[in-house]
Scaffold this motif. Structure first.
Motif: not given
Length: 429
Positions: A265-291
């Protein structure tokens, strides 16, 4: 090619930057006989086209009979070679440590020998730009790597002779790569793979977000405000099935944790405020419940609308868009997972779209070699339709504010220009 922007290199916090970079695609083609290697003013590294490992003299020593190995690239003199005409169309492959020594043969094994001895000359057959077969004069045997996979686990293996069929698997194709990247100015409207992004490792793990043993001093929101455009996040299941997914480092019990939805939500809020920004998220993903992961992400207001899904956008066929095109679509958030796709929200498996060097330089930053994190996907991996993004890691086992100040700035630029860039044949930004 490298844009030496010292200001953005200094925008680092109590962790380390990762970098995203560009590669000029070169498509494979048939080998053709050439009179010799390209005319060059200085030495090059010779790098296997299929596994990305460099030709190296054993221990860097100049001694008759030393093995010629494939090795992770660190810019050492033992990994540097230059060419001198011998007889006919053949050449000596001379060491830049001592030009009296050349790559030669002991039977079918590659060894260091005094130049001029038996088995010390080679002929070049061009495969494509800066990529060659190296064959025995007048014969059909080729300098060949014994492995198709790269990385640390395949480093230190002796090179050998192979047949043309073996060579044409890519194991006998050798890139001639400059030792330092050429500097260049990127276009005014770069494609995504030509852009520079400052990325923070364990971006969530900060004093600002309440963690006890942080990698970062500033909160995720503050990092974005100050110029960070890539974030590495470790995500785990909650303690109980009904608990939300959490961001934590190693354990969610000690040291602090934060709700994954809140970080996104922090990232989405920032992107909604700054229309020129592009952000990439890299998840080290240990989640078992994909749904559950899909449903929690879909519930964040505005997230799905901002996600750029490379599969949906047909990047594999058409290549990456320019930043202005992404802004025009208002698709300015990329999310990669090291676990698997989450197609419901546009999350894609990272190793299908990027290359990445091994994550640590060691506890004392003594390991500056740049090699792939995934043995089967070398840093030099090329695709026919698009350029993989290059994530360049530059941090220690346990980075701190003090070590970050040492490892970034000039140290980061030097490693990008002289080690990681040449190792990947791409420009770390």
């Amino acid at each position: 090619m490298f844009n030496r922007d010292r200001r953005s290199m200094r925008l680092v916090f109590a962790a380390v930057a990762a970098l995203t970079a560009a590669l000029v695609n070169v498509l494979p083609g048939a080998a053709v006989a050439t009179p010799g290697p390209p005319n060059r003013l200085g030495p090059v590294q010779m790098q296997n086209a299929v596994n990305g490992l460099a030709v190296d003299a054993e221990a860097g020593d100049m001694e008759e009979g030393r093995k010629i190995l494939q090795f992770t690239y660190g810019g050492r003199h033992g990994q540097q070679w230059w060419f001198e005409a011998a007889t006919g169309s053949s050449y000596y492959l001379k060491s830049n440590v001592n030009g009296a020594y050349c790559i030669g043969l002991d039977g079918t094994l590659a060894v260091l020998k005094l130049c001029g001895g038996d088995g010390t000359t080679w002929e070049f057959d061009k495969v494509q730009a800066d990529t060659y077969l190296l064959k025995t004069p007048g014969g059909e045997e080729y300098l060949t790597s014994p492995t198709t996979a790269g990385g640390k686990s395949n480093s230190g293996v002796q090179l050998t002779l192979g047949s043309r069929a073996e060579a044409d698997t890519g194991r006998g194709h050798w890139h001639l790569t400059d030792l330092v990247l050429e500097e260049y100015t990127p276009p005014a409207d770069p494609r995504l793979d030509q852009a520079t992004f400052l990325t923070t490792h364990n971006a969530f793990n900060s004093y600002g977000d309440g963690f006890v043993f942080p990698n970062q001093s500033r909160s995720m929101a503050t990092q974005l405000d100050e110029g960070v455009r890539g974030m590495m996040l470790d995500v785990y299941d909650g303690s109980e099935p009904e608990d939300p997914l959490r961001m934590c480092h190693g354990t969610c019990v000690v040291g602090g944790n934060r709700v994954f939805q809140d970080g996104l939500a922090d990232i989405v809020t920032f992107l909604q405020r700054d229309a020129d920004a592009v952000v990439t998220v890299f998840i080290e993903d240990r989640v078992t419940d994909r749904a559950k992961m899909a449903s929690e992400m879909a519930a964040i207001p505005g997230l799905k609308e901002l996600v750029f899904d490379p599969e949906v956008q047909e990047v594999a066929t058409h290549g990456w868009p320019t930043l202005s095109q992404m802004k025009g679509l208002d698709k300015r958030l990329l999310i990669f997972s090291d676990h698997s796709d989450v197609p419901e929200v546009g999350v894609r498996l990272q190793r299908n779209w990027t290359v990445e060097n091994f994550w640590s330089m060691g506890g004392l930053a003594g390991n500056k070699d740049c090699y792939t994190r995934w043995d089967e996907i070398p840093l030099t991996r090329q695709e026919p339709g698009f350029t993989r993004l290059f994530v360049m890691n530059q941090f220690r086992d346990a980075p701190t504010a003090i070590t970050a100040a040492i490892d970034n700035g000039d140290s980061l630029v030097d490693r990008a220009l002289n080690i990681c860039g040449p190792a990947a044949r791409k420009t770390p930004n």
